[in-house]
Design a protein around this motif. Structure first.
Motif, PDB file in Angstrom:
ATOM      1  N   VAL A  24     -10.139   4.588  -3.011  1.00 45.33           N
ATOM      2  CA  VAL A  24      -8.956   4.051  -3.694  1.00 45.33           C
ATOM      3  C   VAL A  24      -9.276   2.686  -4.304  1.00 45.33           C
ATOM      4  O   VAL A  24      -8.899   2.386  -5.447  1.00 45.33           O
ATOM      5  CB  VAL A  24      -7.762   3.941  -2.726  1.00 45.33           C
ATOM      6  CG1 VAL A  24      -6.571   3.276  -3.419  1.00 45.33           C
ATOM      7  CG2 VAL A  24      -7.358   5.318  -2.214  1.00 45.33           C
ATOM      8  N   VAL A  30      -4.858   6.291  -6.172  1.00 43.72           N
ATOM      9  CA  VAL A  30      -4.855   7.230  -5.056  1.00 43.72           C
ATOM     10  C   VAL A  30      -5.165   8.643  -5.557  1.00 43.72           C
ATOM     11  O   VAL A  30      -5.903   9.398  -4.922  1.00 43.72           O
ATOM     12  CB  VAL A  30      -3.498   7.200  -4.326  1.00 43.72           C
ATOM     13  CG1 VAL A  30      -3.454   8.252  -3.218  1.00 43.72           C
ATOM     14  CG2 VAL A  30      -3.239   5.819  -3.733  1.00 43.72           C
ATOM     15  N   SER A  31      -4.618   8.994  -6.716  1.00 39.69           N
ATOM     16  CA  SER A  31      -4.848  10.332  -7.267  1.00 39.69           C
ATOM     17  C   SER A  31      -6.317  10.558  -7.579  1.00 39.69           C
ATOM     18  O   SER A  31      -6.886  11.608  -7.256  1.00 39.69           O
ATOM     19  CB  SER A  31      -4.009  10.528  -8.534  1.00 39.69           C
ATOM     20  OG  SER A  31      -2.635  10.448  -8.242  1.00 39.69           O
ATOM     21  N   HIS A  41      -3.496  14.068  -2.261  1.00 33.97           N
ATOM     22  CA  HIS A  41      -2.978  12.717  -2.482  1.00 33.97           C
ATOM     23  C   HIS A  41      -2.363  12.169  -1.195  1.00 33.97           C
ATOM     24  O   HIS A  41      -2.607  11.016  -0.802  1.00 33.97           O
ATOM     25  CB  HIS A  41      -1.936  12.780  -3.602  1.00 33.97           C
ATOM     26  CG  HIS A  41      -1.368  11.450  -4.008  1.00 33.97           C
ATOM     27  ND1 HIS A  41      -0.463  10.759  -3.227  1.00 33.97           N
ATOM     28  CD2 HIS A  41      -1.568  10.686  -5.118  1.00 33.97           C
ATOM     29  CE1 HIS A  41      -0.126   9.639  -3.830  1.00 33.97           C
ATOM     30  NE2 HIS A  41      -0.785   9.563  -4.981  1.00 33.97           N
ATOM     31  N   SER A  42      -1.584  13.004  -0.505  1.00 32.87           N
ATOM     32  CA  SER A  42      -0.906  12.545   0.714  1.00 32.87           C
ATOM     33  C   SER A  42      -1.901  12.235   1.826  1.00 32.87           C
ATOM     34  O   SER A  42      -1.684  11.308   2.618  1.00 32.87           O
ATOM     35  CB  SER A  42       0.104  13.594   1.182  1.00 32.87           C
ATOM     36  OG  SER A  42      -0.536  14.826   1.461  1.00 32.87           O
ATOM     37  N   SER A  45      -3.266   8.782   1.144  1.00 35.21           N
ATOM     38  CA  SER A  45      -2.230   7.782   1.431  1.00 35.21           C
ATOM     39  C   SER A  45      -2.076   7.558   2.928  1.00 35.21           C
ATOM     40  O   SER A  45      -1.947   6.414   3.391  1.00 35.21           O
ATOM     41  CB  SER A  45      -0.895   8.229   0.827  1.00 35.21           C
ATOM     42  OG  SER A  45      -0.956   8.238  -0.580  1.00 35.21           O
ATOM     43  N   ARG A  46      -2.092   8.651   3.700  1.00 33.78           N
ATOM     44  CA  ARG A  46      -1.946   8.522   5.154  1.00 33.78           C
ATOM     45  C   ARG A  46      -3.115   7.750   5.764  1.00 33.78           C
ATOM     46  O   ARG A  46      -2.925   6.908   6.645  1.00 33.78           O
ATOM     47  CB  ARG A  46      -1.841   9.912   5.797  1.00 33.78           C
ATOM     48  CG  ARG A  46      -0.496  10.591   5.606  1.00 33.78           C
ATOM     49  CD  ARG A  46      -0.331  11.751   6.582  1.00 33.78           C
ATOM     50  NE  ARG A  46      -1.389  12.741   6.429  1.00 33.78           N
ATOM     51  CZ  ARG A  46      -1.327  13.778   5.601  1.00 33.78           C
ATOM     52  NH1 ARG A  46      -0.256  13.948   4.830  1.00 33.78           N
ATOM     53  NH2 ARG A  46      -2.322  14.645   5.529  1.00 33.78           N
ATOM     54  N   THR A  49      -2.713   4.023   4.850  1.00 31.80           N
ATOM     55  CA  THR A  49      -1.596   3.445   5.608  1.00 31.80           C
ATOM     56  C   THR A  49      -1.980   3.229   7.070  1.00 31.80           C
ATOM     57  O   THR A  49      -1.666   2.186   7.667  1.00 31.80           O
ATOM     58  CB  THR A  49      -0.363   4.365   5.520  1.00 31.80           C
ATOM     59  OG1 THR A  49       0.021   4.506   4.149  1.00 31.80           O
ATOM     60  CG2 THR A  49       0.799   3.798   6.311  1.00 31.80           C
ATOM     61  N   ARG A  62       1.099  -3.757  -5.538  1.00 29.41           N
ATOM     62  CA  ARG A  62       1.429  -3.125  -6.818  1.00 29.41           C
ATOM     63  C   ARG A  62       1.976  -4.173  -7.769  1.00 29.41           C
ATOM     64  O   ARG A  62       2.900  -4.899  -7.436  1.00 29.41           O
ATOM     65  CB  ARG A  62       2.449  -1.998  -6.641  1.00 29.41           C
ATOM     66  CG  ARG A  62       1.848  -0.745  -6.046  1.00 29.41           C
ATOM     67  CD  ARG A  62       2.754   0.462  -6.222  1.00 29.41           C
ATOM     68  NE  ARG A  62       2.121   1.685  -5.765  1.00 29.41           N
ATOM     69  CZ  ARG A  62       1.306   2.423  -6.509  1.00 29.41           C
ATOM     70  NH1 ARG A  62       1.045   2.038  -7.752  1.00 29.41           N
ATOM     71  NH2 ARG A  62       0.772   3.521  -6.031  1.00 29.41           N
TER      72      ARG A  62
END
Length: 318
Positions: A24, A30-31, A41-42, A45-46, A49, A62
């Protein structure tokens, strides 16, 4: 200080989480990171995070919907990125020492000329120890398997696939010609091809009729035809303004993007026979074969993306 006085370290940080963060941070997307890592994608992200929660810092911010590294993120990325590069280099070095470094490959002539060879320099920079012995052939995959090749590439439809081959490059048939040809005689609809010379190779005898039938003009008679031994001969004739060639899309994408060829008409997935590779299970260079196959899939994915964006720009809504 007694050993009992030493504070317990926090639980080990997940290597997958660090890899997700590095991807990333490198792409600031992220994509794009998910695409590179081959996960959702998820999932990326996880992982990011969870890493932020474990470290107790925010790694990204952002700015007007644009992802940026925070101060903590920049510090972490400065050390993590070269660490992953060293790990990858170490793995490659071990593989190079443990496995034979000669790879015998057989591919179609036009694929070699128009797609593979222009990309081989990048692979050689990655694996300078690998000796690639490239030969060409047009026999069906079933006929060439077992002749001692480590890896064979052929263009075939998914329905005709009988061996355990791996698709890696999407290939539909597209008509292409030199820009100057359209200045002399425009091509706005399939029927306009009757004013032109149609170019193809002798192994493509059925492909122009198939394309014309799908375009709704099955009885079209062109001004004339020129037949060549290889597809790349037909492409060169198109570049020289001799007529309209029907070629697999990835072989023409670079010339279309550069303006050397134009794509006057487009029918999605007509004549779709994608490029597949077959890796011999009897190869003595299995690690190198697997690595080369991974490289083909990566290059094929990028080529598919490039061709898709190119066609979407020329023919919105396709």
């Amino acid at each position: 200080m007694r050993s009992s006085d030493v504070p317990e370290p926090k639980s080990d940080v997940s290597l997958n989480a660090l890899r997700a963060f590095e991807a990333v941070a490198r792409h600031l997307s992220v994509s794009r990171a998910a695409e590179v890592l081959g996960v959702t994608h998820s999932a990326v992200s996880r992982q990011v995070t969870a890493l932020e929660a474990q470290l107790g810092v925010q790694l990204f911010t952002r700015d007007k919907a644009r992802l940026q590294l925070s101060n903590s993120g920049r510090i972490l990325f400065a050390d993590v990125a070269p660490a992953f590069e060293r790990l990858q280099a170490a793995v490659r070095n071990v593989q190079a020492q443990a496995s034979p470094s000669t790879l015998l490959i057989n591919v179609p002539p036009s694929f070699a000329m128009r797609w593979l060879i222009p990309r081989l320099a990048a692979y050689q920079r990655r694996r300078p120890d690998a000796e690639i012995r490239l030969t060409t052939g047009k026999e069906p995959l079933a006929e060439v398997v077992g002749r001692g090749f480590d890896l064979v590439v052929r263009r075939q439809s998914s329905a005709s696939r009988k061996l355990d081959s791996v698709p890696f490059l999407t290939a539909s048939l597209v008509p292409v010609c030199a820009p100057e040809l359209l200045e002399q005689q425009a091509i706005r609809k399939p029927g306009d091809l009757r004013q032109h010379v149609l170019l193809h190779s002798n192994q493509q005898a059925l492909e122009w009729p198939e394309w014309l039938a799908k375009a709704g003009v099955p009885e079209l008679k062109p001004r004339s035809e020129l037949v060549f031994e290889e597809i790349y001969f037909a492409m060169q004739a198109a570049l020289d303004g001799m007529g309209v060639a029907l070629v697999p899309s990835p072989l023409a994408a670079d010339d279309i993007a550069a303006g050397r060829l134009v794509l006057p008409l487009y029918l999605p997935r007509v004549g779709a026979r994608d490029y597949h590779y077959f890796a011999s299970p009897a190869s003595g260079s299995k690690a190198l074969v697997e690595e080369f196959g991974q490289w083909l899939r990566k290059e094929g994915k990028e080529s598919n993306r490039f061709a898709g964006e190119l066609i979407a720009g020329l023919f919105p809504g396709t």
